[in-house]
Every structure is written in structure tokens, then in C-alpha cells.
Design a protein around this motif. Sequence first.
Motif, mmCIF file in Angstrom:
data_model
loop_
_atom_site.group_PDB
_atom_site.id
_atom_site.type_symbol
_atom_site.label_atom_id
_atom_site.label_comp_id
_atom_site.label_asym_id
_atom_site.label_seq_id
_atom_site.Cartn_x
_atom_site.Cartn_y
_atom_site.Cartn_z
ATOM 1 N N LEU A 302 74.556 27.791 41.740
ATOM 2 C CA LEU A 302 74.178 28.308 40.434
ATOM 3 C C LEU A 302 75.306 27.962 39.472
ATOM 4 O O LEU A 302 76.421 28.475 39.604
ATOM 5 C CB LEU A 302 73.969 29.831 40.482
ATOM 6 C CG LEU A 302 72.991 30.377 41.533
ATOM 7 C CD1 LEU A 302 72.802 31.875 41.362
ATOM 8 C CD2 LEU A 302 71.651 29.666 41.454
ATOM 9 N N TRP A 303 75.010 27.102 38.513
ATOM 10 C CA TRP A 303 76.052 26.639 37.583
ATOM 11 C C TRP A 303 75.892 27.326 36.248
ATOM 12 O O TRP A 303 74.850 27.218 35.589
ATOM 13 C CB TRP A 303 75.991 25.128 37.406
ATOM 14 C CG TRP A 303 77.007 24.625 36.409
ATOM 15 C CD1 TRP A 303 76.782 24.269 35.123
ATOM 16 C CD2 TRP A 303 78.414 24.482 36.625
ATOM 17 N NE1 TRP A 303 77.940 23.888 34.501
ATOM 18 C CE2 TRP A 303 78.972 24.013 35.403
ATOM 19 C CE3 TRP A 303 79.256 24.693 37.693
ATOM 20 C CZ2 TRP A 303 80.324 23.750 35.250
ATOM 21 C CZ3 TRP A 303 80.610 24.438 37.550
ATOM 22 C CH2 TRP A 303 81.133 23.967 36.341
ATOM 23 N N LEU A 304 76.922 28.059 35.839
ATOM 24 C CA LEU A 304 76.955 28.740 34.546
ATOM 25 C C LEU A 304 77.976 28.005 33.680
ATOM 26 O O LEU A 304 79.175 28.084 33.930
ATOM 27 C CB LEU A 304 77.372 30.209 34.698
ATOM 28 C CG LEU A 304 76.327 31.197 35.212
ATOM 29 C CD1 LEU A 304 75.886 30.861 36.625
ATOM 30 C CD2 LEU A 304 76.876 32.615 35.158
ATOM 31 N N GLY A 305 77.531 27.283 32.706
ATOM 32 C CA GLY A 305 78.451 26.526 31.871
ATOM 33 C C GLY A 305 77.790 25.280 31.329
ATOM 34 O O GLY A 305 76.564 25.097 31.433
ATOM 35 N N ASP A 306 78.604 24.414 30.736
ATOM 36 C CA ASP A 306 78.112 23.175 30.143
ATOM 37 C C ASP A 306 77.428 22.330 31.219
ATOM 38 O O ASP A 306 78.054 21.931 32.192
ATOM 39 C CB ASP A 306 79.296 22.403 29.546
ATOM 40 C CG ASP A 306 78.848 21.182 28.760
ATOM 41 O OD1 ASP A 306 77.687 20.747 28.936
ATOM 42 O OD2 ASP A 306 79.666 20.648 27.985
ATOM 43 N N PRO A 307 76.130 22.042 31.062
ATOM 44 C CA PRO A 307 75.430 21.232 32.063
ATOM 45 C C PRO A 307 76.072 19.868 32.275
ATOM 46 O O PRO A 307 75.987 19.300 33.370
ATOM 47 C CB PRO A 307 74.013 21.099 31.490
ATOM 48 C CG PRO A 307 73.869 22.268 30.568
ATOM 49 C CD PRO A 307 75.235 22.500 29.988
ATOM 50 N N ASN A 308 76.700 19.320 31.232
ATOM 51 C CA ASN A 308 77.340 18.011 31.360
ATOM 52 C C ASN A 308 78.552 18.046 32.280
ATOM 53 O O ASN A 308 78.993 17.004 32.772
ATOM 54 C CB ASN A 308 77.757 17.491 29.978
ATOM 55 C CG ASN A 308 76.563 17.265 29.070
ATOM 56 O OD1 ASN A 308 75.534 16.748 29.508
ATOM 57 N ND2 ASN A 308 76.686 17.671 27.815
ATOM 58 N N LYS A 314 72.781 18.647 45.489
ATOM 59 C CA LYS A 314 71.363 18.417 45.765
ATOM 60 C C LYS A 314 70.492 19.587 45.338
ATOM 61 O O LYS A 314 69.343 19.401 44.930
ATOM 62 C CB LYS A 314 71.158 18.159 47.264
ATOM 63 C CG LYS A 314 71.757 16.866 47.769
ATOM 64 C CD LYS A 314 71.478 16.698 49.260
ATOM 65 C CE LYS A 314 72.071 15.401 49.790
ATOM 66 N NZ LYS A 314 71.828 15.251 51.245
ATOM 67 N N ARG A 315 71.037 20.805 45.460
ATOM 68 C CA ARG A 315 70.239 22.005 45.162
ATOM 69 C C ARG A 315 70.991 22.825 44.124
ATOM 70 O O ARG A 315 71.711 23.762 44.445
ATOM 71 C CB ARG A 315 69.988 22.801 46.441
ATOM 72 C CG ARG A 315 69.051 22.091 47.423
ATOM 73 C CD ARG A 315 69.011 22.745 48.775
ATOM 74 N NE ARG A 315 70.291 22.629 49.448
ATOM 75 C CZ ARG A 315 70.679 21.575 50.155
ATOM 76 N NH1 ARG A 315 69.866 20.535 50.268
ATOM 77 N NH2 ARG A 315 71.853 21.540 50.726
ATOM 78 N N LYS A 316 70.801 22.444 42.865
ATOM 79 C CA LYS A 316 71.553 23.035 41.760
ATOM 80 C C LYS A 316 70.589 23.675 40.768
ATOM 81 O O LYS A 316 69.553 23.111 40.436
ATOM 82 C CB LYS A 316 72.388 21.945 41.078
ATOM 83 C CG LYS A 316 73.168 22.402 39.860
ATOM 84 C CD LYS A 316 74.088 21.281 39.403
ATOM 85 C CE LYS A 316 73.332 20.020 39.059
ATOM 86 N NZ LYS A 316 74.204 18.898 38.685
ATOM 87 N N VAL A 351 65.953 30.501 43.441
ATOM 88 C CA VAL A 351 66.875 30.488 44.588
ATOM 89 C C VAL A 351 66.089 30.512 45.891
ATOM 90 O O VAL A 351 66.380 29.762 46.829
ATOM 91 C CB VAL A 351 67.849 31.688 44.514
ATOM 92 C CG1 VAL A 351 68.631 31.824 45.819
ATOM 93 C CG2 VAL A 351 68.804 31.528 43.336
ATOM 94 N N LEU A 352 65.068 31.377 45.956
ATOM 95 C CA LEU A 352 64.260 31.484 47.173
ATOM 96 C C LEU A 352 63.544 30.171 47.477
ATOM 97 O O LEU A 352 63.444 29.769 48.643
ATOM 98 C CB LEU A 352 63.240 32.606 47.026
ATOM 99 C CG LEU A 352 63.761 34.023 47.250
ATOM 100 C CD1 LEU A 352 62.705 35.046 46.861
ATOM 101 C CD2 LEU A 352 64.163 34.208 48.712
ATOM 102 N N LYS A 353 63.047 29.495 46.450
ATOM 103 C CA LYS A 353 62.331 28.238 46.668
ATOM 104 C C LYS A 353 63.248 27.194 47.296
ATOM 105 O O LYS A 353 62.855 26.498 48.240
ATOM 106 C CB LYS A 353 61.769 27.722 45.341
ATOM 107 C CG LYS A 353 60.939 26.460 45.479
ATOM 108 C CD LYS A 353 60.134 26.198 44.222
ATOM 109 C CE LYS A 353 61.032 25.909 43.033
ATOM 110 N NZ LYS A 353 60.257 25.528 41.833
ATOM 111 N N LEU A 354 64.476 27.106 46.816
ATOM 112 C CA LEU A 354 65.432 26.153 47.389
ATOM 113 C C LEU A 354 65.892 26.601 48.765
ATOM 114 O O LEU A 354 66.071 25.775 49.674
ATOM 115 C CB LEU A 354 66.637 25.994 46.456
ATOM 116 C CG LEU A 354 66.360 25.343 45.098
ATOM 117 C CD1 LEU A 354 67.635 25.329 44.252
ATOM 118 C CD2 LEU A 354 65.835 23.927 45.284
#
Length: 429
Positions: A302-308, A314-316, A351-354
Motif C-alpha cells: 500500500l503506497w501512500l505518497g507521490d505515485p511517481n 507486482k501487487r501495489k 487488499v483481499l482481491k490481491l
Amino acid sequence: MEKVGSTPPTIFALSSGSPPAGIAVIRISGSRAHEAGRLLAGNLPAARMAVVREIRNPVSSELLDEALVLRFDGPASATGEDVVELHCHGGRAVVDAVVEALCRVPGLREAVPGEFTRRAFENGRVDLTEAEGLADLLEAETQSQRRAALAVVEGGLRKQIAEWQDRLLALSAMAERAIDYDDNDEAVDPMLTDGCRLLAADLATWLDQPRVEPLKQGLRVVVAGPPNAGKSSLINALAGEDRAIVASVPGTTRDVIEVPLSLDGVPIVLTDTAGLRESSDPVETIGIAKAEQMLAAADVLLWLGDPNLAPDHKRKILVASKSDLAPVEPPIGLPVSTHTGQGLDRLKMEVLKLARALLPGEDAVALNRRQASLLARAHNSLREAGEQRDLPILAEDLRDARAAFQQITGQSGVENVLDQLFGRFCLGK
């Protein structure tokens, strides 16, 4: 351990949960189980019948309890031995009195953890895969873990391996017959090599399926991003309680914080990490290094911040945190607010799907590390046999595959794993 050739002692233990409880099941197993049952309960019922009996101290004849008594005759019992079960009232005093009375019976001793199941294994009532599944079932904390363990306990893997063994024995018989009777030892029947390749392909399909370890240990869901991105707040919101420190000061989280929880029956380990940035603080630098290690090991990120600036994974899932404070139109990532609750349910669904893609399917039989290693050995031997043009070497490859199957089920070569496995069981199981 008992001497080879000697009669194992008769064992007993409380096989149900710790008192107090409504009912306490005290199990006796071994050659003197019926004798011990008669000493405490008088005449025993017919096999697999239940009767109510007074339970008395065999020395003083003191009445200890009135209990339901069941008798099982070996080998048609859970352990393969004669068994008696006393279903007593579950108070501590009752249990203690009955256990103390059994201690006074000559030839009996209290069981050690896992000893009943070990006897079932040694007497052929379960194979090693079923015993491993039972250990997992006893330790299961989520519904997914329970279902996966139950599929193995019910013999799913044992039956599959038995089918593979039948096919392998037929191939071995074909190879040995060719060695003994064919005039041209160098010629290998294409049906033999084709059969080896087909069986190897079946094993490869199983080896490609998800393992049981992520289900047992929990999938690692790592929350990462720069300082003050809302990582700790998100951890607390997903966990439903305050597990991570939340503050407006950047760099509050300096170590990895792990929060195990069940998400709709799926075991996950939520992992809070230090904010990723350049820092001269030596303690924060260590925390950032640990965070980078966690990123590499994450099953889901789970990335919180600038997408760049998001790392490759693989699972973000990109999370637009604090969406109630600074809404962005259109949002870059999934808008989430831990203050209003916006987006939390959808985030859990993502999250559950991944996560489910990394876990065994519903009611599927999943291999553990030991089983997968041995199955890979059998697969490699069969694959090599399928390419072999020398009959004696091909036959040896098939023998090695058979040996690997026997180790999976516990038919041979597993002495080094038995103590470790049965030590995981509770007393009385």
C-alpha cells in the motif's frame, strides 16, 4: 521411547479443553485401556456404544463422578489401539480426581503432547500428511486456515499421492520387465517415457499452486510512503485499534510495526514502516533501511505518497490518503480518509482481491514446504526419466521418485521430522 518389540505402555490424558467446561473427555489408549476402564467404571459397553456409569477410585472405591463411557476396540479406533473415553463433568476437581485415579492404575502413564496422534500414525490410522494437517487444524485461527487444514486432514493429499504411486508403480514394473526380458537393453519403449513425462507434468501443476505457508503465517501487507503520509493512521484504522503512534512530527515511526489480523477470514500481517526520505538521524536511518527491506518482502504494497515515486511491485495499491483534507480531482489512487472512513471498505476489498490470488483456493489441498520439496524431487526424477534412453538409469530415476512419495506420506525416511511435528500437538491429542 519404548524398546523395539516391547508393548507400548497404556496412556491417558484429558483430551478436551482445560477445565472448567461443560464436559471433560479423558481418553485412555493402549493394551490395558479396557482393563483400566473396568477398574474405574465397572462393566464396559459394547464397542462404539455409550453408557452412563459411576466412576470410582479403584483403590478406595470413592465415587468420583457419573460419566458417559465409550469403548473402542483396536485397530478400529482413533489410535489403532484399544481405547476408552470417559466423558465426565468438566469441573477441575472432577478432572483432577479422575486423572489421579488413573495414575494409580499399574501400567498406565500420562501421555505426552501429540502421543495419541503419533500412535495413530505408527499404527497406520493416519499418514504423515494427515497428521500435519491435523497439527495445522489445531493451530488454525482463521476460516481460511481451517478449511485448508481440513482438506488435508480428510485425506485429500494422501488420496492424490496414492493415485500417483499407482501410476508410478506401473511405470516401474514396465521398466523392470524391460530390463529383465527385452533383448535390446538400449531400446526404451516410448510408452514408458511418455508415461514418465505425463506424470511429471501432473506434479508440476501441483508445484505451481500456492503453498500453505502464507496461509499459516499471514500475507504481509506493507504500508509505505514518505513521512506524515498517514501510514500509522491507516494501520490503526484497518486494525480497528491504536497499534501505531500517530503524530504530526515527521519520522515518528522508526521501526517496523507488525499487526496480525484476519480480514474476512484471510490472515494478513499489516506492517507499518518508517517514512522514506533522506535523513541524518542514525536511528531513523536504521528504520528507513528496515522499511526498504519490508518493501522487498511485501506480498501486497500500500503506497501512500507521490505515485511517481512509488517503488516497482507486482501487487501495489496506490492510496490517496487524507482525502478529507486535500481532495484531488481526479484522485491519483484510491481516496481514503481515516477520519471519515471514506474508502476503507473499498481498500480492504482491493487488499483481499490481491491476497486471495496468493492463497490456496477454497477447500483446495495446499502443500507445505516439506511436502513441496519432496514432490519437486519426485518431479525432477520423473522428468529425467522421461528423457532417459538408458533403461537401468531410467529405472533408478523411478525408484527415487517412489522414495520421495514414501517420505511425503511417512512410509519411510521421516524419523527426523516426527518429534518436531508431534511436539506441536496439545496434550491429549
